[in-house]
Write a protein that holds these residues in place. Structure first.
Motif: not given
Length: 132
Positions: A9-13, A69-71, A117-123
């Motif tokens: 979980l990457h949080v924009c600080v 994200s998760t690999p 949900m703003l967007g999703r990205f493939p693995p």
């Protein structure tokens, strides 16, 4: 549960979430990161959620933002986040972790996250050896 899978979980600080910059006051994103850290300690979810800081997710007009994200799984960009959605984000992360591909249907997301949900990205990376 998908054994051995860590969810990042990457949080924009640096997110200000529309707040004016004030001396001595941390940005809204920094405060949200701190609240996630506290919640993970209290709930005991820190063994499978890796909380990370990121300096900008380029979602400034969409409140506090975070990426999941998760690999080997789809990754997601979330926005419009605040402390009222913290528990729902943690619930979402559990559903995401348990999903084989990372895809979480809108009907399975907490209601408060429907606009998040703003967007999703493939693995971008393959799953680790032995992970399904």
């Amino acid at each position: 549960m998908a054994e051995g899978q860590t969810v990042s979980l990457h949080v924009c600080v640096t997110c200000r979430a529309g707040e004016a910059e004030r001396d001595g006051m941390a940005p809204a994103g920094r405060r949200l990161h701190q609240q996630f850290a506290r919640a993970l300690r209290e709930r005991g979810d820190g063994d499978w959620i890796e909380l990370k800081e990121v300096t900008c997710l380029v979602s400034c007009q969409r409140g506090c933002a975070a990426a999941v994200s998760t690999p080997g799984k789809w990754s997601y960009l979330l926005g419009h986040l605040d402390d009222s959605k913290l528990n729902d984000v943690l619930t979402y992360l559990r559903i995401y972790r348990d999903s084989k591909s990372g895809a979480v249907l809108p009907s399975r997301r907490p209601a408060s996250l429907q606009d998040a949900m703003l967007g999703r990205f493939p693995p971008l990376t393959p799953p680790p050896d032995g992970a399904s």
